[in-house]
Design a protein around this motif. Sequence first.
Motif, PDB file in Angstrom:
ATOM      1  N   THR A   1       0.812  -1.220   0.000  1.00 10.05           N
ATOM      2  CA  THR A   1       0.000   0.000   0.000  1.00 10.05           C
ATOM      3  C   THR A   1       0.845   1.271   0.000  1.00 10.05           C
ATOM      4  OG1 THR A   1      -0.091   0.193   2.429  1.00 10.05           O
ATOM      5  CG2 THR A   1      -1.739  -1.229   1.376  1.00 10.05           C
ATOM      6  N   HIS A   2       2.167   1.162  -0.021  1.00 12.27           N
ATOM      7  CA  HIS A   2       3.009   2.320   0.262  1.00 12.27           C
ATOM      8  C   HIS A   2       3.124   3.298  -0.896  1.00 12.27           C
ATOM      9  CE1 HIS A   2       5.318   0.396   3.887  1.00 12.27           C
ATOM     10  NE2 HIS A   2       4.008   0.286   3.994  1.00 12.27           N
ATOM     11  N   PHE A   3       3.203   2.830  -2.131  1.00 14.23           N
ATOM     12  CA  PHE A   3       3.342   3.696  -3.287  1.00 14.23           C
ATOM     13  C   PHE A   3       4.517   4.673  -3.080  1.00 14.23           C
ATOM     14  CE2 PHE A   3      -0.851   1.891  -3.469  1.00 14.23           C
ATOM     15  CZ  PHE A   3      -0.956   1.521  -4.801  1.00 14.23           C
ATOM     16  N   ASP A   4       4.335   5.976  -3.363  1.00 17.62           N
ATOM     17  CA  ASP A   4       5.447   6.927  -3.293  1.00 17.62           C
ATOM     18  C   ASP A   4       5.616   7.570  -1.919  1.00 17.62           C
ATOM     19  OD1 ASP A   4       5.952   6.816  -6.196  1.00 17.62           O
ATOM     20  OD2 ASP A   4       4.023   7.867  -6.340  1.00 17.62           O
ATOM     21  N   LEU A   5       4.565   7.497  -1.105  1.00 18.85           N
ATOM     22  CA  LEU A   5       4.523   8.263   0.134  1.00 18.85           C
ATOM     23  C   LEU A   5       3.575   7.579   1.104  1.00 18.85           C
ATOM     24  CD1 LEU A   5       5.111  11.118   1.566  1.00 18.85           C
ATOM     25  CD2 LEU A   5       3.011  11.885   0.448  1.00 18.85           C
ATOM     26  N   VAL A   6       3.929   7.536   2.387  1.00 20.57           N
ATOM     27  CA  VAL A   6       3.001   7.057   3.412  1.00 20.57           C
ATOM     28  C   VAL A   6       2.705   8.207   4.369  1.00 20.57           C
ATOM     29  CG1 VAL A   6       3.774   4.660   3.246  1.00 20.57           C
ATOM     30  CG2 VAL A   6       4.853   6.188   4.931  1.00 20.57           C
ATOM     31  N   ARG A   7       1.509   8.181   4.941  1.00 20.13           N
ATOM     32  CA  ARG A   7       1.079   9.235   5.861  1.00 20.13           C
ATOM     33  C   ARG A   7       0.964   8.636   7.268  1.00 20.13           C
ATOM     34  NH1 ARG A   7      -2.915   9.326   1.745  1.00 20.13           N
ATOM     35  NH2 ARG A   7      -4.421   8.575   3.300  1.00 20.13           N
ATOM     36  N   THR A   8       1.821   9.073   8.167  1.00 21.01           N
ATOM     37  CA  THR A   8       1.803   8.527   9.521  1.00 21.01           C
ATOM     38  C   THR A   8       1.521   9.631  10.524  1.00 21.01           C
ATOM     39  OG1 THR A   8       4.191   8.797   9.799  1.00 21.01           O
ATOM     40  CG2 THR A   8       3.417   6.703   8.889  1.00 21.01           C
ATOM     41  N   GLY A   9       0.534   9.426  11.357  1.00 15.98           N
ATOM     42  CA  GLY A   9       0.194  10.398  12.389  1.00 15.98           C
ATOM     43  C   GLY A   9       0.198   9.773  13.761  1.00 15.98           C
ATOM     44  N   ALA A  10      -0.732   8.831  13.992  1.00 17.48           N
ATOM     45  CA  ALA A  10      -0.821   8.172  15.297  1.00 17.48           C
ATOM     46  C   ALA A  10       0.482   7.490  15.672  1.00 17.48           C
ATOM     47  CB  ALA A  10      -1.964   7.162  15.283  1.00 17.48           C
ATOM     48  N   GLY A  11       1.135   6.873  14.689  1.00 20.49           N
ATOM     49  CA  GLY A  11       2.382   6.176  14.972  1.00 20.49           C
ATOM     50  C   GLY A  11       3.482   7.086  15.467  1.00 20.49           C
ATOM     51  N   LEU A  12       3.469   8.344  15.060  1.00 18.57           N
ATOM     52  CA  LEU A  12       4.509   9.278  15.503  1.00 18.57           C
ATOM     53  C   LEU A  12       4.510   9.425  17.017  1.00 18.57           C
ATOM     54  CD1 LEU A  12       4.025  12.182  12.928  1.00 18.57           C
ATOM     55  CD2 LEU A  12       5.685  10.315  12.810  1.00 18.57           C
ATOM     56  N   VAL A  13       3.329   9.332  17.614  1.00 20.27           N
ATOM     57  CA  VAL A  13       3.214   9.538  19.067  1.00 20.27           C
ATOM     58  C   VAL A  13       3.084   8.218  19.819  1.00 20.27           C
ATOM     59  CG1 VAL A  13       2.277  11.845  18.738  1.00 20.27           C
ATOM     60  CG2 VAL A  13       0.705   9.910  18.971  1.00 20.27           C
ATOM     61  N   GLY A  14       3.317   7.096  19.112  1.00 17.29           N
ATOM     62  CA  GLY A  14       3.393   5.812  19.790  1.00 17.29           C
ATOM     63  C   GLY A  14       2.164   4.947  19.716  1.00 17.29           C
TER      64      GLY A  14
ATOM     65  N   ALA B   1       4.508   8.754  23.636  1.00 18.83           N
ATOM     66  CA  ALA B   1       5.190  10.037  23.769  1.00 18.83           C
ATOM     67  C   ALA B   1       4.531  10.959  24.788  1.00 18.83           C
ATOM     68  CB  ALA B   1       5.243  10.741  22.411  1.00 18.83           C
ATOM     69  N   MET B   2       3.476  10.509  25.446  1.00 20.62           N
ATOM     70  CA  MET B   2       2.762  11.388  26.370  1.00 20.62           C
ATOM     71  C   MET B   2       2.583  10.710  27.723  1.00 20.62           C
ATOM     72  SD  MET B   2      -1.088  13.009  26.025  1.00 20.62           S
ATOM     73  CE  MET B   2      -0.649  14.198  24.744  1.00 20.62           C
ATOM     74  N   THR B   3       2.796  11.500  28.780  1.00 19.62           N
ATOM     75  CA  THR B   3       2.542  11.054  30.144  1.00 19.62           C
ATOM     76  C   THR B   3       1.656  12.086  30.825  1.00 19.62           C
ATOM     77  OG1 THR B   3       4.663   9.911  30.294  1.00 19.62           O
ATOM     78  CG2 THR B   3       3.576  10.464  32.366  1.00 19.62           C
ATOM     79  N   LEU B   4       0.596  11.612  31.478  1.00 17.32           N
ATOM     80  CA  LEU B   4      -0.297  12.478  32.241  1.00 17.32           C
ATOM     81  C   LEU B   4      -0.166  12.126  33.717  1.00 17.32           C
ATOM     82  CD1 LEU B   4      -2.630  14.560  32.471  1.00 17.32           C
ATOM     83  CD2 LEU B   4      -4.216  12.643  32.134  1.00 17.32           C
TER      84      LEU B   4
ATOM     85  N   PHE C   1      -1.543   8.035  32.975  1.00 18.91           N
ATOM     86  CA  PHE C   1      -1.099   7.146  31.898  1.00 18.91           C
ATOM     87  C   PHE C   1       0.262   7.606  31.416  1.00 18.91           C
ATOM     88  CE2 PHE C   1      -3.974  10.082  29.501  1.00 18.91           C
ATOM     89  CZ  PHE C   1      -3.050  10.685  28.672  1.00 18.91           C
ATOM     90  N   GLY C   2       0.961   6.687  30.772  1.00 16.99           N
ATOM     91  CA  GLY C   2       2.293   6.979  30.253  1.00 16.99           C
ATOM     92  C   GLY C   2       2.717   5.896  29.295  1.00 16.99           C
ATOM     93  N   PRO C   3       4.003   5.781  29.004  1.00 16.42           N
ATOM     94  CA  PRO C   3       4.475   4.750  28.072  1.00 16.42           C
ATOM     95  C   PRO C   3       4.276   3.333  28.589  1.00 16.42           C
ATOM     96  CG  PRO C   3       6.129   6.469  28.368  1.00 16.42           C
ATOM     97  CD  PRO C   3       5.093   6.694  29.418  1.00 16.42           C
ATOM     98  N   GLY C   4       4.117   3.178  29.902  1.00 12.36           N
ATOM     99  CA  GLY C   4       3.958   1.844  30.478  1.00 12.36           C
ATOM    100  C   GLY C   4       5.250   1.227  30.975  1.00 12.36           C
TER     101      GLY C   4
ATOM    102  N   ASP D   1      -4.659   1.401  27.478  1.00 10.48           N
ATOM    103  CA  ASP D   1      -5.462   0.881  28.583  1.00 10.48           C
ATOM    104  C   ASP D   1      -6.683   1.757  28.814  1.00 10.48           C
ATOM    105  OD1 ASP D   1      -3.742  -1.307  29.283  1.00 10.48           O
ATOM    106  OD2 ASP D   1      -2.392   0.125  30.228  1.00 10.48           O
ATOM    107  N   TRP D   2      -6.473   3.064  28.846  1.00  9.15           N
ATOM    108  CA  TRP D   2      -7.606   3.976  29.036  1.00  9.15           C
ATOM    109  C   TRP D   2      -8.603   3.868  27.882  1.00  9.15           C
ATOM    110  CZ3 TRP D   2      -9.382   7.042  32.920  1.00  9.15           C
ATOM    111  CH2 TRP D   2      -8.575   7.120  34.061  1.00  9.15           C
ATOM    112  N   ALA D   3      -8.095   3.688  26.675  1.00  8.05           N
ATOM    113  CA  ALA D   3      -8.987   3.522  25.533  1.00  8.05           C
ATOM    114  C   ALA D   3      -9.819   2.252  25.687  1.00  8.05           C
ATOM    115  CB  ALA D   3      -8.189   3.481  24.242  1.00  8.05           C
TER     116      ALA D   3
END
Length: 361
Positions: free
Chosen positions: A206-219, A232-235, A321-324, A333-335
Motif C-alpha cells: 500500500t506504500h506507493f510513493d509516500l506514506v502518511r503517519t500520524g498516530a504512529g509518531l506519538v506511539g 510520547a505522552m505522560t499524564l 497514563f504513560g508509556p507503560g 489501557d484507558w482507551a
Amino acid sequence: MSVATLGAGARVTVDLGAVAHNTRTLAARARGELMAVVKADGFGHGAADVARTALGAGATWLGVTGLGEALALRAAGLTAPLLSWLNPLGEDFAAAVRQQVDLAVPSLAHLAAMPPGARVHLQLDTGMARDGAAPGEWGALFEAAREAEASGRIVVTGVMSHLAGPETARAVRSFRDGIAAAFAAGLRPRVCHLAATAATLTRPETHFDLVRTGAGLVGIDPSGGDTALRGAMTLTAPVVEVRRVPAGTPVGYDHTWRAARDTCLALLPVGYADGLPRAAGPWAEVLLGGRRCRVAGRISMDQIVVEAGPGVRIGDTAIVFGPGDDGEPAVGDWAAWAGTLPHEIVTGLGRRPYRHVIGGL
C-alpha cells in the motif's frame, strides 16, 4: 482529612525523543517518503514540536486536515512540503498558494475553486464513501484537472486515497486503477499515497510513493502489532487529599462504589474536563505509590478518587497514563476501559493540564 497547599495540578509531559524514535521506526518501514501527519495539534502532542522532530528524524512531508492547521505550521517557521486535505469550498485557498500549501481536491467543485498556482492532490474514494471523488467521477475529475494544468492554472502534485481497514486488497486495486486512469488522462503526479500508520507497518503493497503517519509518531499502533513504538505522552496528577474510611463508605456521584474494607482514598485533580473518559470509570486505574490503584466511583469533571495503598501522602504524584515502562497504565489501557481508540484519549485532553516538553533531537 488534610488538604494540600496550592500548587501545580495535572501535568502533561510530551517526550519528543519518543517521537523521533517512532519516526525513524516508521521511516525504516516505508518504501517511499514519509509524511508526518500532525493534525489535531499533533494528536494532542503539539503540532509544531512533533513536526520539527519528525522532519529531523526522517519525514519529508507534513500533513494536516484543515488549512488553518497548515497556516499555523507555516507561521511557526516550518517550510517542508505540506498538504491539507479537508477544506470547505469557502476556504481561503489563495492563502494556501501564498504559503505553498498543497491542497487535496475531492470533487469538480473543489477543482473549480482552486486559484492560480494551486498545487493539488486529486483525492479518490476507494472504499470509504467518505472523502474523495467516487469512482464514477474520476474520469471527469482527471480530464478537468488535465485541462486546468495545461492552462497553467494548477499543478497536479499527487493522487491520494485512504484505507478503511477491511478489504485492503480491493482498495489497493481500486487505487491502482485510479492512478492508471490519471496517467491515461495525461497527468503525471509526483506522489501517489494511500497508507496511514497501520498499513505503513503491516502492508508494504500500500506504500506507493509516500506514506502518511500520524498516530504512529506519538506511539499509537493501530495495527495492533508489536513494533516497538514508544508512547510520547505522560499524564500525571498530584494527590491533593487523603483520608481513611471504614468499610461501606460510598464515594462520588450516585454512590456507584462503596469501600469493601477499611481503606485509604486519594483525591486527584483531573477529570473528564481534562480528557479522562467518564465511561472508563468502573475499570480505570492509575499508578500511585508504586502500585496500580483503581478509580473509586465516577470520574467527575475535575477530579477522581482512587483507592490508594498504605503510605500515600498529599503531594505524591500519580501517573494517570504513560508509556507503560514503570507499570503505569498506557493510553491504550484507558482507551480499552472506555471502549474507544487511543487517538481519542490523546486528542481529547483539555487545556488545563500544564504542558512540559522534553527530549527531541
